[in-house]
Scaffold this active site. Structure first.
Site, PDB file in Angstrom:
ATOM      1  N   VAL A 179       3.141  -5.256   3.492  1.00 13.15           N
ATOM      2  CA  VAL A 179       2.534  -5.939   4.630  1.00 13.15           C
ATOM      3  C   VAL A 179       2.785  -7.435   4.468  1.00 13.15           C
ATOM      4  O   VAL A 179       2.536  -8.000   3.402  1.00 13.15           O
ATOM      5  CB  VAL A 179       1.019  -5.670   4.706  1.00 13.15           C
ATOM      6  CG1 VAL A 179       0.435  -6.356   5.939  1.00 13.15           C
ATOM      7  CG2 VAL A 179       0.737  -4.180   4.762  1.00 13.15           C
ATOM      8  N   GLY A 239       0.831  -1.193   0.000  1.00 14.55           N
ATOM      9  CA  GLY A 239       0.000   0.000   0.000  1.00 14.55           C
ATOM     10  C   GLY A 239       0.858   1.232   0.000  1.00 14.55           C
ATOM     11  O   GLY A 239       2.082   1.169  -0.158  1.00 14.55           O
ATOM     12  N   GLY A 240       0.194   2.376   0.189  1.00 11.61           N
ATOM     13  CA  GLY A 240       0.922   3.635   0.146  1.00 11.61           C
ATOM     14  C   GLY A 240       1.969   3.748   1.232  1.00 11.61           C
ATOM     15  O   GLY A 240       2.916   4.498   1.106  1.00 11.61           O
ATOM     16  N   LYS A 296       3.678  -4.836   9.112  1.00  8.24           N
ATOM     17  CA  LYS A 296       3.875  -3.817   8.083  1.00  8.24           C
ATOM     18  C   LYS A 296       5.274  -3.232   8.190  1.00  8.24           C
ATOM     19  O   LYS A 296       5.714  -2.804   9.262  1.00  8.24           O
ATOM     20  CB  LYS A 296       2.841  -2.707   8.227  1.00  8.24           C
ATOM     21  CG  LYS A 296       3.112  -1.516   7.299  1.00  8.24           C
ATOM     22  CD  LYS A 296       2.019  -0.476   7.359  1.00  8.24           C
ATOM     23  CE  LYS A 296       0.794  -0.966   6.649  1.00  8.24           C
ATOM     24  NZ  LYS A 296      -0.222   0.088   6.504  1.00  8.24           N
ATOM     25  N   ASP A 316      -5.691   9.522   6.705  1.00  8.45           N
ATOM     26  CA  ASP A 316      -5.857   8.921   5.377  1.00  8.45           C
ATOM     27  C   ASP A 316      -7.100   8.035   5.369  1.00  8.45           C
ATOM     28  O   ASP A 316      -7.042   6.856   5.009  1.00  8.45           O
ATOM     29  CB  ASP A 316      -4.616   8.119   5.002  1.00  8.45           C
ATOM     30  CG  ASP A 316      -4.580   7.758   3.506  1.00  8.45           C
ATOM     31  OD1 ASP A 316      -5.261   8.449   2.712  1.00  8.45           O
ATOM     32  OD2 ASP A 316      -3.892   6.794   3.141  1.00  8.45           O
TER      33      ASP A 316
END
Length: 851
Positions: A91, A86-87, A106, A195
């Site tokens: 993970v 992801g951004g 993560k 976010d």
């Protein structure tokens, strides 16, 4: 229409074989036609099948985007495979060797300035315990990289949930209410997400909604002004200008996500799908989308309250829409029924007790107890009562809605309103206990709030259930509600006095319905305070009265409690004889908990009689029923799993018992939290599996954790600590650490002697100190063993056999010694547990030398 690409997190689940067969087939069909998705799955597969473990090197630390191979060690976590990207970074699926569980680990790609800031924020997240927030377990800094260990949630993102099937506006709003509750809890802890978007909301296979990826979160709204962070489409106007992100910015992003879910489009764009959401819901979204933060809601809590109210008001919107499209004649035809229904609804006492004021008072009361698990328990109680509130709003709307084709209110309306009023009384009485919470209330609060009857049951009341209600009914129901709340809070003696008062009211009324309900309640409370004979007599009368008035619910309650009472009296044959009748009574109502309680009593009785195979079949069925009704990680499922696990252990199936106890532990952690004593008790059961299987290192680990948790929760001199510490003493002794075993047993004996001198486990603590003393070279403690023998009658036969063997081999009277060791051999032969088998061989060897 083009099939959407496989999301990275879904690709990881596919590679890990964690998706359903239908979802797997869809992914495979898409991958056949999509080169980019094939490349994604190939990359994950290559990482998965790498067998070369690694550790970080100070000379060449891998970058945050490097896919680390299987076996890489990060602290006490071992990487198994990537789950997605992801951004904020990669993970991984990782194994936690310390607590024997899988987690999501993560590797954080992006840094916001100082590393310590990120570590501080993540640790604050680790302290936030809320059912709608993915919990953070640990933060590890290794060779310049930061890893965050989180709960492994098997499920899908909110976006995938929306795309997988058509969703009604009610379903969408309900899901966002849960996600919003998680955000609100974070805000109250001073944490801003930064976010918020559909990709950062997870819908687990257990149907629980969790907010995740607080990777851009900032504590107390602090951050790097002038730097735009987050996902562009969801940024608040002030964020786009580089202003500091705060809770109002999260609120804006939440509203953008909700607008997108309802309309298929971003705010300001033409809707891609027609939404039937009422204007009241749209107004809430529009306010939260205000350009000026000051025009938005003061907080997420107020936004959620407005959204919940708008969702509950849908029936009024529907009635208004029908009225506008109807003829004047139809309007007049229905007006009388509408007025009559509205009048009855307004006259009823239908106001929720879980107000903001009550919630704040309860939180303060929980905090005053200073219990280690108080905050975590309150979060779960708050979530349970919020769910009850949503069900209540929906039930009231259904009951009070009126058909314009009806000349009057429904014939079931009075009974439905009475049912809802009883629900409100129960909730109000419980909230009163929460607002004055002490240690006992906090201990039982999670279970009590989850056991409130669902108001939605009131929408299905049948006309034939409606009966003439005596004048005393209002006072009776208030007494009943207060009694239930006290009992649910663990205040059994106080609840008994109120149950007697409720029974007196019912007897004066001479109404058989009230008398049946009163006897059922009173009999159950007698059982809770240990007055088993009186409880059995009262419950049998309750069953008779319930049969007379055809009250299936009271009859099932009475049967369930009667079996539990008979089991506590040791009447296992009686339980087996009566359980068929009880099962028949409970199968007529839709209550999984009551039915499985009956199954549990029957299964436990079979287990006590050594009929383990029959017991296992029944208890496995009870577990399946609870998993279907409540989910695999619900505390009620966890409790039944623990009963099954104990039966497996007694039968000698320690592998099955350990697996079941581990699953039960996961459920207890999810339902109660890590610091709750109920969780510690199941951890203790798991430790006992290892102890009796002579697998001593994990036994010491689990039992030590149980003792520490129980001590922090209830104090070092509590009964639970004494019982768990007794098992820990044996684990240390068997592992060869006699000195430590002796110290633990010595401390434990002081607790038993002072506070619990007649408890059967006191006998085992005396045995532990005796055996540890022998290992240290001291003389046998015959007096201790004599006392232990007098306490051992209520222990399982094989435990009593251990005491008999120790005493028989310690005394000098050969005749009595022969009798004791012979009896010990017989009792030790009742199970095949390795620890007990070892003791049985000792008994046989001793007897062989005396022949």
């Amino acid at each position: 229409m083009t099939e959407p690409h496989v999301a990275p997190e879904l690709a990881g689940e596919y590679a890990a074989n964690l998706v359903e067969p239908s979802e797997r087939a869809r992914i495979e069909a898409h991958v056949d036609q999509c080169a980019s998705c094939r490349e994604l799955l190939s990359a994950i597969a290559r990482a998965m099948f790498s067998t070369t473990g690694s550790s970080f090197s100070a000379d060449k630390a891998p970058g945050p985007d490097t896919v680390l191979p299987r076996g890489t060690k990060v602290g006490h976590f071992s990487l198994e495979q990537p789950l997605g990207a992801g951004g904020m970074g990669l993970v991984y699926l990782a194994y936690d060797s310390r607590l024997d569980r899988h987690v999501a680990l993560k590797c954080v790609r992006e840094r916001r300035g100082d590393v310590q800031q990120l570590l501080s924020e993540a640790r604050i997240m680790a302290q936030l315990a809320h059912p709608n927030v993915v919990p953070v377990y640990d933060v590890i800094e290794a060779d310049g990289q930061t890893f965050i260990a989180m709960e492994l949630v098997v499920g899908r993102t909110l976006r995938q949930w929306l795309d997988s099937a058509p969703r009604t506006w009610e379903q969408i709003v309900d899901l966002f209410l849960e996600a919003g509750a998680g955000l609100s809890a974070a805000h109250q802890a001073g944490i801003v997400h930064g976010d918020v978007k559909p990709g950062n909301v997870l819908v687990g296979k257990d149907e629980r909604v969790r907010v995740t990826d607080f990777g851009l979160a900032s504590v107390g709204g602090t951050g790097e002004g002038g730097v735009v962070r987050g996902t562009e489409a969801y940024l608040a106007p002030e964020q786009r200008k580089g202003a500091t992100c705060d809770a109002k910015s999260d609120q804006y992003a939440f509203a953008v996500s909700l607008n997108e879910a309802l309309t298929g489009s971003m705010p300001g764009q033409a809707p891609r799908k027609r939404s039937s959401a009422p204007a009241s819901v749209r107004r809430v979204v529009e306010r939260a989308l205000s350009t000026n933060p000051a025009d938005r809601f003061p907080s997420m809590r107020e936004l959620l309250a407005a959204l919940r109210s708008a969702r509950a008001a849908r029936w009024r919107w529907v009635v208004a829409a029908v009225a506008l499209t109807s003829t004047f004649a139809l309007l007049a035809f229905g007006a009388g029924g509408q007025r009559a229904t509205a009048a009855q609804c307004e006259a009823s006492a239908l106001s929720t007790p879980w107000t903001a004021t009550a919630r704040d008072a309860a939180r303060a009361a929980f905090d005053r107890t200073k219990l280690s698990y108080a905050a975590e328990t309150f979060s779960r109680v708050d979530a349970n009562l919020a769910a009850w509130q949503r069900a209540f709003d929906e039930a009231r709307s259904k009951v009070c809605a009126v058909s314009f084709f009806s000349r009057g209110p429904s014939p079931t309306l009075p009974r439905q309103l009475a049912c809802l009023e009883e629900n409100v009384l129960d909730a109000r009485a419980l909230v009163a206990q929460l607002n004055d919470a002490d240690v006992g209330v906090v201990l039982h609060a999670s279970a009590a709030s989850q056991q409130l009857r669902s108001p939605l049951e009131c929408t299905a009341v049948s006309p034939e259930v409606t009966a003439v209600v005596p004048a005393e009914a209002e006072a009776f129901h208030e007494k009943v509600a207060a009694t239930r709340a006290l009992a649910a809070s663990g205040k059994y003696q106080a609840s008994l006095e109120l149950a007697k008062e409720a029974n007196a009211i019912a007897e004066r009324s001479k109404d058989p319905h009230l008398r049946a309900a009163a006897k059922t309640l009173l009999g159950g409370i007698h059982g809770l305070v240990g007055e088993f004979e009186l409880a059995a007599t009262t419950l049998r009368e309750a069953i008779r009265l319930s049969e007379v008035v055809h009250d299936d619910r009271s009859r099932c309650f009475a049967w369930s409690d009667l079996l539990a009472v008979e089991y506590n009296l040791g009447h296992t044959d009686q339980v087996l004889a009566l359980s068929e009748l009880a099962l028949g009574a409970c199968e007529r109502i839709d209550d999984v908990r009551l039915l499985t309680d009956v199954i549990s009593s029957r299964g436990s009785s079979l287990s006590d009689k050594g009929r383990y195979a029959e017991a296992k079949v029944l208890l496995e069925d009870a577990v399946r029923r609870r998993e279907l009704a409540y989910g695999p990680k619900d505390r009620r499922t966890s409790a039944m799993l623990s009963v099954l696990a104990n039966t497996m252990a007694m039968s000698g199936d320690l592998k099955g018992a350990i697996d079941a106890h581990r699953r039960a532990l996961e459920g207890a952690e999810a339902g109660f939290g890590l610091a709750h004593p109920e969780t510690a008790i199941i951890r203790q059961n798991l430790g006992d599996d290892f102890l009796y299987g002579l697998d001593l290192p994990p036994a010491v680990q689990a039992l030590t954790a149980a003792v520490d948790t129980l001590s922090a929760a209830n104090g070092p001199k509590s009964r639970g600590v004494a019982i768990a510490a007794t098992d820990l003493a044996f684990a240390h002794l068997l592992q060869g650490d006699a000195r430590h075993a002796f110290e633990v047993a010595e401390n434990t004996l002081g607790v038993f002697a002072e506070s619990f001198p007649k408890h059967p486990v006191y006998a085992m603590a005396l045995l532990a100190r005796h055996q540890a003393g022998l290992a240290l070279g001291t003389a046998p403690r015959v007096d201790d063993l004599e006392l232990a023998l007098t306490l051992s009658d209520d222990l399982p036969p094989f435990e009593k056999g251990r005491v008999q063997l120790a005493l028989g081999t310690a005394i000098t009277d050969p005749k009595r010694a022969q009798v004791l060791v012979t009896a010990a051999k017989e009792n030790l032969a009742t199970t095949t547990l390795p620890l007990i088998e070892q003791e049985r061989r000792r008994a046989e060897q001793w007897l062989s030398t005396k022949q």
